[in-house]
Design a protein around this motif. Structure first.
Motif, PDB file in Angstrom:
ATOM      1  N   THR A 240      21.623  32.944  35.561  1.00 42.27           N
ATOM      2  CA  THR A 240      21.336  31.868  34.603  1.00 42.27           C
ATOM      3  C   THR A 240      20.434  32.394  33.495  1.00 42.27           C
ATOM      4  OG1 THR A 240      19.387  31.203  35.872  1.00 42.27           O
ATOM      5  CG2 THR A 240      21.462  30.068  36.371  1.00 42.27           C
ATOM      6  N   GLY A 241      19.913  33.614  33.657  1.00 45.93           N
ATOM      7  CA  GLY A 241      18.967  34.170  32.694  1.00 45.93           C
ATOM      8  C   GLY A 241      17.526  33.866  33.052  1.00 45.93           C
ATOM      9  N   GLU A 242      17.324  33.045  34.125  1.00 48.60           N
ATOM     10  CA  GLU A 242      15.964  32.639  34.517  1.00 48.60           C
ATOM     11  C   GLU A 242      15.374  33.560  35.571  1.00 48.60           C
ATOM     12  OE1 GLU A 242      16.724  28.776  36.071  1.00 48.60           O
ATOM     13  OE2 GLU A 242      17.425  27.995  34.156  1.00 48.60           O
ATOM     14  N   GLY A 243      16.167  34.424  36.186  1.00 47.64           N
ATOM     15  CA  GLY A 243      15.674  35.302  37.241  1.00 47.64           C
ATOM     16  C   GLY A 243      16.848  35.873  38.002  1.00 47.64           C
ATOM     17  N   PRO A 244      16.577  36.804  38.918  1.00 45.40           N
ATOM     18  CA  PRO A 244      17.669  37.371  39.708  1.00 45.40           C
ATOM     19  C   PRO A 244      18.222  36.335  40.691  1.00 45.40           C
ATOM     20  CG  PRO A 244      15.574  38.203  40.489  1.00 45.40           C
ATOM     21  CD  PRO A 244      15.278  37.368  39.272  1.00 45.40           C
ATOM     22  N   VAL A 245      19.429  36.568  41.157  1.00 46.19           N
ATOM     23  CA  VAL A 245      20.034  35.685  42.141  1.00 46.19           C
ATOM     24  C   VAL A 245      20.687  36.539  43.220  1.00 46.19           C
ATOM     25  CG1 VAL A 245      22.163  35.435  40.792  1.00 46.19           C
ATOM     26  CG2 VAL A 245      21.630  33.750  42.554  1.00 46.19           C
ATOM     27  N   GLU A 246      20.475  36.134  44.466  1.00 44.21           N
ATOM     28  CA  GLU A 246      21.050  36.842  45.603  1.00 44.21           C
ATOM     29  C   GLU A 246      22.020  35.876  46.283  1.00 44.21           C
ATOM     30  OE1 GLU A 246      19.118  39.774  48.904  1.00 44.21           O
ATOM     31  OE2 GLU A 246      18.139  37.846  48.628  1.00 44.21           O
ATOM     32  N   PHE A 247      23.247  36.338  46.521  1.00 42.44           N
ATOM     33  CA  PHE A 247      24.242  35.448  47.107  1.00 42.44           C
ATOM     34  C   PHE A 247      25.222  36.213  47.976  1.00 42.44           C
ATOM     35  CE2 PHE A 247      25.758  36.774  42.972  1.00 42.44           C
ATOM     36  CZ  PHE A 247      27.120  36.994  43.115  1.00 42.44           C
ATOM     37  N   LEU A 248      25.940  35.467  48.807  1.00 38.95           N
ATOM     38  CA  LEU A 248      27.004  36.024  49.634  1.00 38.95           C
ATOM     39  C   LEU A 248      28.329  35.687  48.973  1.00 38.95           C
ATOM     40  CD1 LEU A 248      25.853  34.947  53.213  1.00 38.95           C
ATOM     41  CD2 LEU A 248      25.522  37.164  52.095  1.00 38.95           C
ATOM     42  N   SER A 249      29.238  36.640  49.003  1.00 40.12           N
ATOM     43  CA  SER A 249      30.567  36.428  48.439  1.00 40.12           C
ATOM     44  C   SER A 249      31.605  36.800  49.482  1.00 40.12           C
ATOM     45  CB  SER A 249      30.739  37.307  47.195  1.00 40.12           C
ATOM     46  OG  SER A 249      32.096  37.360  46.804  1.00 40.12           O
ATOM     47  N   LEU A 250      32.516  35.874  49.756  1.00 39.19           N
ATOM     48  CA  LEU A 250      33.656  36.148  50.629  1.00 39.19           C
ATOM     49  C   LEU A 250      34.890  36.038  49.769  1.00 39.19           C
ATOM     50  CD1 LEU A 250      31.506  35.438  52.798  1.00 39.19           C
ATOM     51  CD2 LEU A 250      33.346  34.471  54.131  1.00 39.19           C
ATOM     52  N   PHE A 251      35.685  37.081  49.779  1.00 38.58           N
ATOM     53  CA  PHE A 251      36.885  37.097  48.963  1.00 38.58           C
ATOM     54  C   PHE A 251      38.067  37.466  49.834  1.00 38.58           C
ATOM     55  CE2 PHE A 251      40.076  39.363  46.523  1.00 38.58           C
ATOM     56  CZ  PHE A 251      40.379  38.411  45.564  1.00 38.58           C
ATOM     57  N   GLY A 252      39.145  36.709  49.694  1.00 34.67           N
ATOM     58  CA  GLY A 252      40.338  37.002  50.484  1.00 34.67           C
ATOM     59  C   GLY A 252      41.593  36.820  49.673  1.00 34.67           C
ATOM     60  N   PRO A 253      42.674  37.385  50.181  1.00 33.71           N
ATOM     61  CA  PRO A 253      43.964  37.199  49.523  1.00 33.71           C
ATOM     62  C   PRO A 253      44.311  35.714  49.453  1.00 33.71           C
ATOM     63  CG  PRO A 253      44.124  38.842  51.261  1.00 33.71           C
ATOM     64  CD  PRO A 253      42.771  38.208  51.373  1.00 33.71           C
ATOM     65  N   GLN A 254      45.168  35.374  48.529  1.00 36.26           N
ATOM     66  CA  GLN A 254      45.578  33.986  48.357  1.00 36.26           C
ATOM     67  C   GLN A 254      46.050  33.422  49.692  1.00 36.26           C
ATOM     68  OE1 GLN A 254      45.086  32.142  45.797  1.00 36.26           O
ATOM     69  NE2 GLN A 254      45.999  30.383  46.774  1.00 36.26           N
ATOM     70  N   GLY A 255      45.629  32.196  49.988  1.00 37.49           N
ATOM     71  CA  GLY A 255      46.052  31.576  51.236  1.00 37.49           C
ATOM     72  C   GLY A 255      44.985  31.619  52.308  1.00 37.49           C
ATOM     73  N   GLU A 256      43.998  32.509  52.213  1.00 33.98           N
ATOM     74  CA  GLU A 256      42.913  32.539  53.197  1.00 33.98           C
ATOM     75  C   GLU A 256      41.798  31.637  52.689  1.00 33.98           C
ATOM     76  OE1 GLU A 256      41.603  36.286  54.621  1.00 33.98           O
ATOM     77  OE2 GLU A 256      43.638  37.071  54.772  1.00 33.98           O
ATOM     78  N   ARG A 257      41.807  30.403  53.112  1.00 36.13           N
ATOM     79  CA  ARG A 257      40.850  29.408  52.649  1.00 36.13           C
ATOM     80  C   ARG A 257      39.619  29.380  53.544  1.00 36.13           C
ATOM     81  NH1 ARG A 257      44.526  29.291  49.254  1.00 36.13           N
ATOM     82  NH2 ARG A 257      45.368  27.447  48.284  1.00 36.13           N
ATOM     83  N   MET A 258      38.490  28.958  53.013  1.00 31.06           N
ATOM     84  CA  MET A 258      37.295  28.803  53.814  1.00 31.06           C
ATOM     85  C   MET A 258      37.154  27.306  54.148  1.00 31.06           C
ATOM     86  SD  MET A 258      37.392  31.727  52.578  1.00 31.06           S
ATOM     87  CE  MET A 258      36.868  32.715  51.242  1.00 31.06           C
ATOM     88  N   HIS A 259      36.108  26.611  53.641  1.00 26.26           N
ATOM     89  CA  HIS A 259      35.953  25.212  53.991  1.00 26.26           C
ATOM     90  C   HIS A 259      35.697  24.286  52.814  1.00 26.26           C
ATOM     91  CE1 HIS A 259      36.229  26.078  58.201  1.00 26.26           C
ATOM     92  NE2 HIS A 259      35.347  27.034  58.057  1.00 26.26           N
TER      93      HIS A 259
END
Length: 197
Positions: free
Chosen positions: A170-189
């Protein structure tokens, strides 16, 4: 794992039990007669077990394990549980640091990501796949279709990556996050979708 592969693996494990029983007995200086007396299992049955002519069963292995004072796992050669920790080296891409959290290539991929504090103009892109983001600390800006939202710690977003999207500081500070990426069709929740017009 297919049924055939499981059967093959089971047969391999069972084939190794006999030689292991003989080795453990000899290491302890026990005779077949002595082990028979301690377990109540006949000498001929013990001999057939050790030579692989008799299939091991729990009823036979438990008294032998007790007599040798070893865990049952030692008799059947259960594989040791490997170190479960994922030790990954950070990867820096476009100024963002990624730590891979999955070991297998392909399929669903997980990353811990550190985005430095910086101001960038969003450049939404599209590609095949599905992504899930979860903010650990800081604030993450997500531009998704017609949405422009800021996610804080504990918030998540999920989206089809064929929708034009961009995320970053956002420009206000660093951000730490988790990213899950999958092929099309692999949905999370939980899904974040563009507003319907």
């Amino acid at each position: 794992m297919s049924g055939d592969a499981e059967t093959d693996q089971m047969d391999e494990v069972l084939a190794e039990v006999g030689p292991r029983l003989r080795r453990i007995r000899k290491e302890r200086g026990a005779t077949l007669a002595g082990l028979s007396e301690a377990t109540g299992i006949s000498v001929s049955t013990l001999s057939r077990l050790e030579s692989g002519l008799r299939k091991p069963s729990l009823e036979l292995l438990l008294p032998i394990a007790r007599a040798h004072q070893v865990p049952l796992d030692e008799l059947v050669g259960a594989p040791e549980v490997g170190d479960p920790r994922v030790r990954s080296k950070p990867i820096v891409r476009y100024g963002r640091t990624h730590w891979p959290l999955t070991r297998q290539p392909g399929g669903l991929q997980a990353f811990k990501v550190l985005e430095p504090q910086r101001s960038m103009a969003p450049e939404p892109r599209t590609h095949e796949g599905y992504e899930w983001l979860y903010v650990l600390s800081g604030r993450l800006r997500l531009v998704l279709g017609d949405h422009d939202v800021v996610l804080g710690p504990g918030e998540a977003a999920e989206f089809d990556t064929r929708v034009p999207h961009w995320f970053g500081s956002t420009g206000e500070g660093p951000v730490e996050f988790l990213s899950l990426f999958g092929p099309q069709g692999e949905r999370m929740h939980v899904r974040a979708r563009p507003a319907r017009s």
